[in-house]
Structures are given as structure tokens and as C-alpha cells.
Design an enzyme around this catalytic site. Structure first.
Site, PDB file in Angstrom:
ATOM      1  N   TYR A 175       0.848  -1.192   0.000  1.00  0.00           N
ATOM      2  CA  TYR A 175       0.000   0.000   0.000  1.00  0.00           C
ATOM      3  C   TYR A 175       0.889   1.249   0.000  1.00  0.00           C
ATOM      4  O   TYR A 175       1.791   1.382   0.822  1.00  0.00           O
ATOM      5  CB  TYR A 175      -0.894  -0.025   1.240  1.00  0.00           C
ATOM      6  CG  TYR A 175      -1.924   1.088   1.354  1.00  0.00           C
ATOM      7  CD1 TYR A 175      -2.227   1.936   0.299  1.00  0.00           C
ATOM      8  CD2 TYR A 175      -2.609   1.281   2.545  1.00  0.00           C
ATOM      9  CE1 TYR A 175      -3.178   2.925   0.413  1.00  0.00           C
ATOM     10  CE2 TYR A 175      -3.572   2.277   2.677  1.00  0.00           C
ATOM     11  CZ  TYR A 175      -3.842   3.098   1.605  1.00  0.00           C
ATOM     12  OH  TYR A 175      -4.787   4.097   1.727  1.00  0.00           O
ATOM     13  N   CYS A 176       0.636   2.152  -0.942  1.00  0.00           N
ATOM     14  CA  CYS A 176       1.334   3.436  -1.014  1.00  0.00           C
ATOM     15  C   CYS A 176       2.845   3.188  -1.099  1.00  0.00           C
ATOM     16  O   CYS A 176       3.295   2.429  -1.941  1.00  0.00           O
ATOM     17  CB  CYS A 176       0.942   4.299   0.186  1.00  0.00           C
ATOM     18  SG  CYS A 176       1.599   5.981   0.164  1.00  0.00           S
ATOM     19  N   LEU A 177       3.643   3.800  -0.246  1.00  0.00           N
ATOM     20  CA  LEU A 177       5.087   3.589  -0.290  1.00  0.00           C
ATOM     21  C   LEU A 177       5.455   2.147   0.007  1.00  0.00           C
ATOM     22  O   LEU A 177       6.508   1.662  -0.427  1.00  0.00           O
ATOM     23  CB  LEU A 177       5.787   4.508   0.718  1.00  0.00           C
ATOM     24  CG  LEU A 177       5.568   6.008   0.562  1.00  0.00           C
ATOM     25  CD1 LEU A 177       6.440   6.777   1.531  1.00  0.00           C
ATOM     26  CD2 LEU A 177       5.841   6.458  -0.860  1.00  0.00           C
TER      27      LEU A 177
END
Length: 580
Positions: A312-314
Site C-alpha cells: 500500500y502506497c510507499l
């Protein structure tokens, strides 16, 4: 980032000066916007044709505003025919009925037209650097937003109406809320309403055990809730700038709970909230102590089983780097990759890129070098500025002028429970990925050797969100021309957080989904958007079906909790998620 041990006295002096400057400017560069303004103004001065266009636009807008003001006054005076004058430029921020009444209608249209003029004036000027043009446009919008008629009590009809109805008590409540917010800001206390939420009490409640812990992360294994499970487990890698439990909010809105109830064996990384002592942890440490250690722990519990990686995300960016390194080294333990709002090509990172250039990074790095980490509120402040109307000005009007403090929900409470970032890791991340785009260009080094996303052959499920200001979906979509693997791309309604936390049964949800097979001709983002039908509802069941169809197979008996050779360390949600 530089090493303090090798810096000369003059370099240390410059670092100290930049760190002090950053404290005064809230880590915002004053040089970068100044250079942008000079670039824009000088080139506009050398563009007589563009100046003529802008002058003509100003004259047109002035005539439209004058006609609108005249028609509104005539109607308000009862001298006009029936019918409401149509504003030259309607705007959702002024949709309330009070804003359509004279003279407020004129005030809001004067502001909207002025904003539109500046948006036009800061684009398509010959010779202006793209980054500089975007910076001038951004700061012009910020300054204009400060003077919006909606932000002033005497020019906002909704505030005036509330004040008359309540005899000014709305201002009293707003003042009390303001004092409370200032006190919380000065003391570092969480926002009002956070006390109603607590991890382990009404957040992060899915049953599980901490089965591994090192100096950087805890690994949580969730207890099975079905008689049989899918054979291949899932490993969730959240971003290190957030607490993992955004994926395990309250029951009914927890993605982890949903996955377990669907018969998946789920593991999730919970990152440590770093302090100054972790200042030298870099991206390689997050790969080694995070993903590599987590995979070893999962393999010890489920030997011989492939693992579905979920980032998720980074965390998705980090997982992509790890997967590319594993492909480079012939490591075949991953079964598939799922990426939520995760960028791998940072050439067009969206408005967040406004805060990332050499001038800006010099301030951040100087501050991080002295403190050892980046504070959570520094990142939150940048996000607030990107969405200043939604996250700042409209909230201030609602709380301080209308006297209405909205109740905190679980997602808002999670958002206030932010984390710090180690200095070296965050500096490496900003420079190597955002500034230089090393991963997409094949220059990124993992373990001292370059990795390439083109080595990835795993089936992928990639999710973008329509209104994402952190990882714009068109940037997420760029993975299509970096990687030859099969990609199931999903574009869902909502933003960076609310688009991912999308449990079935919520209203007003929709998504688009299509698969790009290996060897299929590239489809541009807008063509993909226009040609992909909309499906109503949550995308979670579609992902569950993809996991079952692509890598399913017969279900098996649920695994034991933890490895035979390693004792369970405690109950979920563990210790690291509680760190402040």
C-alpha cells in the site's frame, strides 16, 4: 544524505543555518518559489502576445461580472423579469443558496473569476520551466484562497445567517474550539475526538498474533475464521509513513478482516515508529529488516508455499523494489503482486512534486540530519496545502465561524495517528525515487546492484483511486509500460485512503477494471478510462475473485499460529503500533 562525520566545518555551518531556516519557514523553501516567480514574470514580460490574451480575458471577465452584478441587483430590487441570473463561472464551493443572493453572488463570482484568471496567467507562458509554472500557479491559488469571501464572517452568507439565528453563539463555540486546537497543537496532543478511538479497543480488532519482531517491524499473523483456507498466504506491506491499521479499522470496514473471512491466511507488517536512534536506517534496511525478514518468517510457518505480496502506497513501492530484486536473483517465493495506490514511476508524481526540488530537499535534509527523523506533522502540512479548501479553509469556516465541530470517524482518527520517518531512509527515498526517478530508469540499487521492473513476470493487481493527491492514478498506471507482466488494473472512486478502505455495502462506490495481457499493445490512460465500463460497488470482491481465479487451487487446513521453532510474541495489534 551526507554523513556528519565527513562534513567540513563550513558544511556543518550551512547545515545548521538551513535547519534553523526550516524551523522558521515550516520546512518550506523560500528560494524555490522566488526563482519560480522570477522565471514566470520575466518570460511573461517577453511574451507580448500572451499579455494581450490575458488583458482580453480580464476585460471579458470584468464585463461578465458587471452584467451579472447588474442582473442580480435588478432581480433583488424586483425590477427584473422572473428567472435567476446565471453566474459566469459556477463553482461547487459556492453552491449553497445564500451564495446565489445579491450581493454575495457578486462577491463569490469576483473571487472565482480572479482565480480562473490567475490559473490561465500561470500556464502556457513561453520559456517558463514546467516546475516553476506549477509552483507559481500553486502559490497564487494559496494566496487567493486566503482571501476567499467564504473565509470572512462578514462576506459569508451562511455565517451571517447562523450568527443572526444564534445571537453570535456560533462565534463563542468557534473560539472555544480554536483555543482547544491551539493548545493541542502546542502540546502535541491529538485532535479533539481522538480519545474516542484506541487501537485494540475499537480499532485494529481482527484477532491475530505477533509472530516475529526485529528492530524495525513486527509481523502479525491473523487467526483463521474459516474451516479451510487458500493454500497461499498474503503478506501486507503498508507504507512506513502510516500505521498499518488503516487496513484493519473498525469491524465492518477492515480489509484484513474481510480477507480472513474470505478464507485467506493474512500476514501484515507493523512498522516501528522511529526516533533519533534509527536515523541511519535506509531503504536497504527496510528491504532487509522489513520484507526479507517477513518473508522468512512466513516461510517458516508455511514452508514451501508461495506468498501473495500486497503493498500500500510507499509500501507498494518498496514491495515492487523487493520483487524486482528477487526476480534479479532468481528468488521465486512470490506468487503475485497487488499494489494499492503505489507509484513506481515518479516522473509525474502530481502536486506532491511541488514540494520536491533541490532547494526544498536541502531544508528537509538539514532538519532531518539534526533531529534524526522527519516529523509526521511536516508531511501532513504538505498534504493540507495540496487540498487547502477541503482540509483547511472549509474546516476552519465550519469549526470557527459556524461553530460546528464534526465528529471524528475511525479513518480520521487513524489519519491523526501518524508516524515519523528516519532521516536517511526518507532522504534516500525523496532523492532516488521522486527527484531522480531511479527505479523507473533502471538505476535503483538494492543490495548494491541495480534492479529493473522489466524483470517482473508475476501477475499483478494494481489499484488506483480517482481523486488521489498523493499517488495520482495516471502515475500509478505508468507500471503498464515499465513491466511486461499481466496487469489487472482497477480504478476506484475515492481518494488515497477512502478509495482503498471501500468495504462492500457502502453506497456511492464504483470502479473500472481491465486486464492487460503480456504482449498486448499499450493503451494510454485516458483511452483506458474512456473504454473501460463502470461497475457499481466495492472493488474488494473483484480482488478476492482475482486471487481465487489466478492463484487459487484447493483449500487446505488453516496453518498453526507462528512457527514451531519460534514462540508467539503476543497478541495483535502488537507493541510497535502503539508507539507515539
Amino acid at each position: 544524505m551526507r554523513s556528519p562525520e565527513t562534513d567540513s566545518p563550513s558544511q556543518r555551518l550551512d547545515e545548521q543555518f538551513h535547519a534553523a531556516l526550516a524551523r522558521w519557514t515550516r520546512s518550506l523553501s523560500v528560494v524555490s518559489p522566488a526563482l519560480a516567480l522570477v522565471d514566470w514574470a520575466a518570460h511573461l514580460g517577453l511574451s507580448p502576445g500572451r499579455r494581450q490574451e490575458l488583458a482580453a480575458l480580464a476585460q471579458q471577465q470584468a464585463a461578465e461580472l458587471a452584467a451579472y452584478a447588474r442582473d442580480g441587483w435588478l432581480q433583488a430590487s424586483g425590477l427584473a423579469l422572473a428567472g435567476t441570473p446565471q453566474p459566469p463561472l459556477p463553482d461547487r464551493r459556492f453552491a449553497a443558496p445564500g451564495w446565489q443572493q445579491w450581493p454575495f453572488s457578486v462577491m463569490q463570482q469576483a473571487f472565482v473569476l480572479q482565480e480562473a484568471w490567475w490559473a490561465e496567467a500561470t500556464r502556457d507562458v513561453w520559456g517558463v520551466d514546467k516546475h516553476h509554472g506549477e509552483l507559481v500557479a500553486f502559490w497564487a491559488r494559496q494566496l487567493l484562497d486566503m482571501g476567499s469571501p467564504a473565509n470572512l464572517p462578514w462576506s459569508n452568507p451562511e455565517v451571517l445567517r447562523r450568527t443572526l439565528a444564534e445571537g453570535g453563539m456560533n462565534f463563542l463555540r468557534g473560539a472555544q474550539d480554536w483555543v482547544d486546537d491551539v493548545q493541542r497543537l502546542l502540546t502535541g496532543a491529538p485532535p479533539a475526538g481522538s480519545e474516542d478511538f484506541a487501537v485494540g479497543r475499537n480499532l485494529a480488532l481482527t484477532p491475530g498474533k505477533v509472530v516475529w519482531r526485529n528492530e524495525l517491524m513486527e509481523l502479525i499473523q491473523y487467526a483463521p475464521q474459516t474451516a479451510s483456507v487458500q493454500a497461499e498466504p498474503l503478506l501486507i506491506v503498508p507504507a512506513w509513513i502510516m500505521k498499518y491499521y488503516i487496513l484493519d479499522l473498525a469491524p465492518g470496514s477492515s480489509l484484513i478482516e474481510y480477507l480472513v473471512q474470505q478464507g485467506h491466511t493474512v500476514f501484515a507488517i507493523s512498522w516501528k515508529n522511529p526516533g533519533a536512534e534509527q536515523r541511519e536506517l535506509g531503504m536497504d534496511d527496510y528491504l532487509r529488516l522489513g520484507i526479507a525478514d517477513a518473508l522468512r518468517a512466513v516461510n517458516a510457518i508455511l514452508p514451501g508455499r508461495k506468498v501473495h505480496g500486497v503493498g500500500y502506497c510507499l509500501g507498494g513501492t518498496l514491495l515492487s523494489i523487493a520483487a524486482a530484486a528477487m526476480a534479479r536473483d532468481g528468488d521465486e517465493r512470490l506468487a503475485s503482486l497487488t499494489l494499492f495506490a503505489a507509484q513506481t514511476d515518479f516522473s509525474e508524481p502530481g502536486e506532491l512534486g511541488l514540494f520536491i526540488d533541490e532547494s526544498q530537499l536541502s531544508l528537509l535534509e538539514a532538519q532531518m540530519q539534526q533531529r534524526g527523523y522527519l516529523r509526521a506533522d511536516q508531511m501532513a502540512g504538505a498534504f493540507q496545502m495540496l487540498r487547502s479548501y477541503d482540509l483547511l479553509w472549509s474546516r476552519m469556516v465550519q469549526e470557527y465561524l459556524l461553530g460546528e465541530r464534526p465528529a471524528l470517524n475511525a479513518l480520521m482518527a487513524w489519519n491523526a495517528d501518524a508516524t515519523r520517518m528516519p532521516a536517511r531512509m526518507h532522504g534516500d527515498y525523496l532523492r532516488q525515487l521522486f527527484l531522480r526517478n531511479d527505479l523507473a530508469e533502471g538505476r535503483y540499487l538494492a543490495g548494491g546492484r541495480a534492479v529493473a521492473l522489466s524483470d517482473l513476470q508475476l501477475p499483478m493487481f494494481v489499484v488506483g483511486t480517482e481523486t488521489d493527491h498523493v499517488a495520482p492514478w495516471r502515475s500509478v498506471y505508468k507500471l503498464h509500460h515499465l513491466c511486461p507482466a499481466e496487469i489487472r488494473f482497477v480504478l476506484t472512486s475515492g481518494g488515497h485512503n477512502a478509495g482503498i478502505v471501500s468495504p462492500p455495502g457502502q453506497g456511492h462506490r464504483h470502479f473500472r477494471a481491465a486486464t492487460a495481457a503480456p504482449g498486448q499493445p499499450y493503451v494510454a490512460p485516458q483511452d483506458w478510462f474512456d473504454g473501460t465500463p463502470v461497475t457499481e460497488g466495492s472493488w474488494w470482491p473483484a480482488w478476492g475473485q482475482w486471487l481465487a481465479d489466478e492463484r487459487g487451487g484447493p483449500r487446505v487446513k488453516p496453518p498453526r499460529m507462528g512457527a514451531k521453532a519460534a514462540p508467539v510474541l503476543g497478541d495483535a495489534p502488537g507493541q510497535y503500533v502503539l508507539e507515539r
